[in-house]
Write a protein that holds these residues in place. Structure first.
Motif, short mmCIF file in Angstrom:
data_model
loop_
_atom_site.label_atom_id
_atom_site.label_comp_id
_atom_site.label_asym_id
_atom_site.label_seq_id
_atom_site.Cartn_x
_atom_site.Cartn_y
_atom_site.Cartn_z
N VAL A 35 -29.12 -29.29 27.92
CA VAL A 35 -30.49 -29.55 28.37
C VAL A 35 -31.55 -29.34 27.29
CG1 VAL A 35 -29.89 -28.90 30.72
CG2 VAL A 35 -30.86 -27.18 29.19
N GLY A 36 -31.17 -28.82 26.15
CA GLY A 36 -32.16 -28.57 25.11
C GLY A 36 -32.60 -27.11 25.06
N GLU A 37 -33.66 -26.85 24.30
CA GLU A 37 -34.06 -25.49 23.99
C GLU A 37 -34.43 -24.66 25.21
OE1 GLU A 37 -34.53 -22.29 21.51
OE2 GLU A 37 -33.69 -24.26 21.09
N TRP A 38 -34.94 -25.29 26.27
CA TRP A 38 -35.34 -24.48 27.43
C TRP A 38 -34.15 -23.79 28.09
CZ3 TRP A 38 -33.57 -24.94 32.37
CH2 TRP A 38 -33.00 -26.15 32.77
N GLY A 39 -32.95 -24.33 27.87
CA GLY A 39 -31.75 -23.68 28.40
C GLY A 39 -31.55 -22.31 27.77
N ALA A 40 -31.78 -22.22 26.47
CA ALA A 40 -31.65 -20.93 25.78
C ALA A 40 -32.71 -19.95 26.27
CB ALA A 40 -31.77 -21.13 24.27
N VAL A 41 -33.91 -20.45 26.53
CA VAL A 41 -34.99 -19.58 27.02
C VAL A 41 -34.66 -19.04 28.41
CG1 VAL A 41 -37.42 -19.50 27.69
CG2 VAL A 41 -36.73 -20.77 25.65
N LEU A 42 -34.13 -19.91 29.27
CA LEU A 42 -33.76 -19.48 30.62
C LEU A 42 -32.68 -18.41 30.58
CD1 LEU A 42 -33.80 -19.83 33.75
CD2 LEU A 42 -32.02 -21.57 33.44
N VAL A 43 -31.64 -18.67 29.79
CA VAL A 43 -30.55 -17.70 29.70
C VAL A 43 -31.04 -16.40 29.08
CG1 VAL A 43 -28.33 -17.21 28.61
CG2 VAL A 43 -28.74 -19.45 29.64
N ALA A 44 -31.88 -16.50 28.07
CA ALA A 44 -32.40 -15.29 27.43
C ALA A 44 -33.17 -14.43 28.42
CB ALA A 44 -33.29 -15.67 26.25
N ALA A 45 -34.01 -15.07 29.23
CA ALA A 45 -34.78 -14.33 30.23
C ALA A 45 -33.86 -13.67 31.24
CB ALA A 45 -35.77 -15.26 30.93
N GLY A 46 -32.88 -14.42 31.72
CA GLY A 46 -31.94 -13.86 32.69
C GLY A 46 -31.12 -12.73 32.10
N LEU A 47 -30.69 -12.91 30.84
CA LEU A 47 -29.88 -11.87 30.21
C LEU A 47 -30.69 -10.60 30.01
CD1 LEU A 47 -27.28 -12.16 27.45
CD2 LEU A 47 -29.19 -10.61 27.07
N LEU A 48 -31.93 -10.72 29.57
CA LEU A 48 -32.74 -9.54 29.34
C LEU A 48 -32.96 -8.75 30.63
CD1 LEU A 48 -35.40 -10.93 26.83
CD2 LEU A 48 -33.44 -9.46 26.34
N VAL A 49 -33.26 -9.45 31.73
CA VAL A 49 -33.42 -8.77 33.01
C VAL A 49 -32.11 -8.12 33.43
CG1 VAL A 49 -33.86 -9.11 35.47
CG2 VAL A 49 -35.30 -10.24 33.78
N SER A 50 -31.02 -8.88 33.29
CA SER A 50 -29.71 -8.39 33.70
C SER A 50 -29.29 -7.16 32.91
CB SER A 50 -28.67 -9.50 33.53
OG SER A 50 -27.37 -9.02 33.79
N VAL A 51 -29.42 -7.27 31.58
CA VAL A 51 -28.95 -6.20 30.71
C VAL A 51 -29.80 -4.95 30.86
CG1 VAL A 51 -28.83 -5.52 28.29
CG2 VAL A 51 -27.75 -7.63 29.04
N LEU A 52 -31.11 -5.10 30.88
CA LEU A 52 -31.96 -3.91 30.97
C LEU A 52 -31.84 -3.24 32.33
CD1 LEU A 52 -35.12 -5.17 29.04
CD2 LEU A 52 -33.28 -3.66 28.23
N GLY A 53 -31.66 -4.04 33.39
CA GLY A 53 -31.43 -3.44 34.71
C GLY A 53 -30.11 -2.72 34.77
N ALA A 54 -29.05 -3.38 34.27
CA ALA A 54 -27.73 -2.76 34.25
C ALA A 54 -27.73 -1.53 33.34
CB ALA A 54 -26.68 -3.77 33.81
N TYR A 55 -28.46 -1.62 32.25
CA TYR A 55 -28.54 -0.48 31.32
C TYR A 55 -29.10 0.75 32.02
CZ TYR A 55 -30.10 2.46 27.50
OH TYR A 55 -30.30 3.53 26.68
N LEU A 56 -30.18 0.56 32.77
CA LEU A 56 -30.79 1.69 33.48
C LEU A 56 -29.82 2.25 34.51
CD1 LEU A 56 -33.19 3.48 34.06
CD2 LEU A 56 -34.13 1.68 35.52
N ALA A 57 -29.16 1.37 35.26
CA ALA A 57 -28.22 1.82 36.29
C ALA A 57 -27.04 2.58 35.68
CB ALA A 57 -27.72 0.62 37.09
N TRP A 58 -26.47 2.03 34.59
CA TRP A 58 -25.32 2.70 33.96
C TRP A 58 -25.72 4.00 33.28
CZ3 TRP A 58 -20.32 2.43 34.60
CH2 TRP A 58 -19.76 1.29 35.16
N SER A 59 -26.96 4.09 32.79
CA SER A 59 -27.42 5.35 32.22
C SER A 59 -27.44 6.44 33.28
CB SER A 59 -28.82 5.17 31.62
OG SER A 59 -28.80 4.29 30.53
N LEU A 60 -27.91 6.08 34.47
CA LEU A 60 -27.94 7.03 35.58
C LEU A 60 -26.52 7.41 36.00
CD1 LEU A 60 -30.82 5.38 37.61
CD2 LEU A 60 -30.89 7.65 36.58
N MET A 61 -25.61 6.42 36.03
CA MET A 61 -24.23 6.71 36.43
C MET A 61 -23.53 7.58 35.39
SD MET A 61 -23.17 3.01 38.05
CE MET A 61 -21.52 3.52 38.55
N ALA A 62 -23.79 7.34 34.11
CA ALA A 62 -23.21 8.17 33.06
C ALA A 62 -23.67 9.62 33.21
CB ALA A 62 -23.60 7.63 31.69
N ALA A 63 -24.96 9.79 33.47
CA ALA A 63 -25.48 11.14 33.65
C ALA A 63 -24.89 11.79 34.90
CB ALA A 63 -27.01 11.09 33.74
#
Length: 482
Positions: free
Chosen positions: A285-313
């Motif tokens: 689809v062109g460059e906007w595909g990378a932007v969409l995935v980047a936005a989804g990945l950032l939300v996914s990763v940072l949310g999962a990061y917070l959750a796993w930090s709590l679980m590790a603790a």
């Protein structure tokens, strides 16, 4: 009869018990992190369509046995509320429980290193200084983000379940968009051309060895509902959520990993930077595909990061309260945030972020080591399920034969993963287990109790020998990580 978890021994009553759908969202949320966004490239570098289909069949069947194990243990032992740590401790003793706890904690630590690497690698598509995710600039920004989240959690952000509910939908949207759009562009001729690998060569089993670590890595969190089982509205909801969440995620993972074979040659997919999902979608689809995935990945990763930090603790706090870790790690601040365990966790993440500067491929190295670390908790949990099945047989309990069969299959699958993970990463896992044992000894001595039973001394000796061997082999260049 329906069992209300609030009436089960060893479980606290809760004002707002979790429904089966919330528990399923927790299972999905803990599994769908950053790893899924790397699947097309990881698989294309190892094998073709046929090899990938075999890999997902084996991984799906094997992880299903583990999902059933966690389902059954949550129902049969509602008194054990600390997941893999409690199962290993009840089944094989305090030191085994400690090793399981350290393994699971290290999974969260290394997983968070993977998350930061993916975030920086994604930003690196537009900021060259972050390219690859393990440059000096990327590690510096990752370190700043690490301690920002440390302060955030220490100020009272505690609800991993709330975080997972919010980010689960956000992270699924770009993945579903990816599947739909790439599915529309799917070319059977391109797919047929990718049936067999011409990159790694060798037999199919040899090609599958390159996929083992990533398939296990993306399924880590299958025990998510089990972790929160004491909050379930009904005990049977935990099992339903575990199996439903696992099967849903399995379908999604297979689609994400396989559908790219129908739009790009295997060699082209293999050369994509992480996250490779972005590269495949951008081709369509062109460059906007990378932007969409980047936005989804950032939300996914940072949310999962917070959750796993709590679980590790949380897993460290549980061990400290049981006397298997120094009491300081159970310390909470005025906002009831587990600051002792958070300091241990985030200092360790910082160390591994710095070590990422030395790795040729920080992402692959962290994934492989994370996979090796989770195998001990999973193996001990499956072994405990075997013991529970045998006990049910002696007591003429119902369905013991089915539980025994599934548990033995889970043990066999996890044992196979030790072989498939690669000897260098199994040895490297001992480099974490061995020095961590010092904390166990300190905790036991502080309670004026014997540190290690006779059988535990032998296990500890084996772990120490493996760690020494790993350091020696690394120093001489016989094995490499990354």
């Amino acid at each position: 009869m329906t069992t209300d978890v609030r009436e089960a021994p060893g479980h606290q009553a809760v004002g707002h018990p979790l429904s089966r759908w919330t528990l399923a969202a927790l299972t999905v949320g803990t599994m769908v992190g950053g790893g899924v966004f790397s699947l097309p490239g990881e698989f294309a570098r190892s094998t073709g369509v046929v090899g990938a289909a075999i890999a997902w069949t084996l991984a799906g069947a094997g992880m299903l046995t583990l999902a059933v194990v966690f389902q059954q243990l949550s129902e049969r032992r509602p008194d054990l509320g600390a997941g893999v740590y409690a199962y290993a401790r009840a089944g094989f003793g305090r030191y085994a429980g400690f090793l399981s706890m350290i393994g699971y904690w290290a999974v969260a630590v290394l997983g968070n290193v993977v998350y930061w690497t993916l975030v920086m690698s994604t930003i690196g598509e537009w900021v060259p200084a972050f390219e690859g995710g393990s440059t000096v600039a990327a590690v510096a920004v990752s370190s700043a983000g690490l301690w920002f989240f440390h302060v955030l959690i220490a100020r009272g952000v505690r609800s991993a379940t709330a975080v997972n509910r919010v980010v689960t939908v956000a992270k699924l949207v770009p993945l579903l968009v990816f599947v739909v759009i790439v599915g529309i562009a799917f070319d059977p001729a391109v797919f047929a051309g990718n049936l067999f690998s011409d990159l790694r060569g060798g037999s199919v089993p040899a090609q599958l060895s390159g996929t083992i670590a990533v398939t296990v890595f993306v399924f880590i969190g299958v025990e998510g509902a089990n972790t929160y089982s004491r909050y379930a509205r009904r005990r049977r909801d935990v099992g339903w959520a575990t199996i439903t969440g696992f099967l849903s995620v399995l379908v999604l993972f297979v689609l994400v990993a396989m559908i790219g074979y129908g739009v790009l040659p295997m060699a082209a997919i293999a050369e994509l930077d992480q996250p490779s999902v972005a590269g495949v979608l951008t081709h369509v689809v062109g460059e906007w595909g990378a932007v969409l995935v980047a936005a989804g990945l950032l939300v996914s990763v940072l949310g999962a990061y917070l959750a796993w930090s709590l679980m590790a603790a949380e897993v460290v706090v549980n061990a400290a309260r049981e006397g298997d870790m120094p009491a300081w790690f159970a310390r909470e601040n005025a906002r009831r945030a587990p600051v002792g365990a958070l300091v241990l966790t985030n200092v360790t993440v910082q160390v591994f972020l710095l070590l990422a500067l030395l790795a040729e491929d920080a992402f692959d190295a962290a994934v492989s080591l994370t996979t090796s670390m989770v195998l001990v908790p999973y193996l001990l949990s499956a072994g405990f399920a075997v013991k529970q099945a045998l006990a049910a047989r002696r007591e003429a309990g119902p369905r013991w034969a089915g539980l025994l069969t599934v548990s033995l299959l889970a043990v066999a699958y996890t044992a196979f993963l030790f072989y498939g993970a690669g000897p260098q990463y199994v040895l490297m896992s001992a480099v974490i287990y061995a020095p961590a044992t010092i904390l166990f000894v300190i905790a036991r001595r502080a309670r004026r109790e014997r540190a290690l039973a006779p059988g535990e001394v032998a296990v500890c000796g084996l772990v120490l020998a493996m760690a020494v061997a790993a350091v020696a082999l690394l120093a001489t260049g016989v094995i490499e990580v990354g």
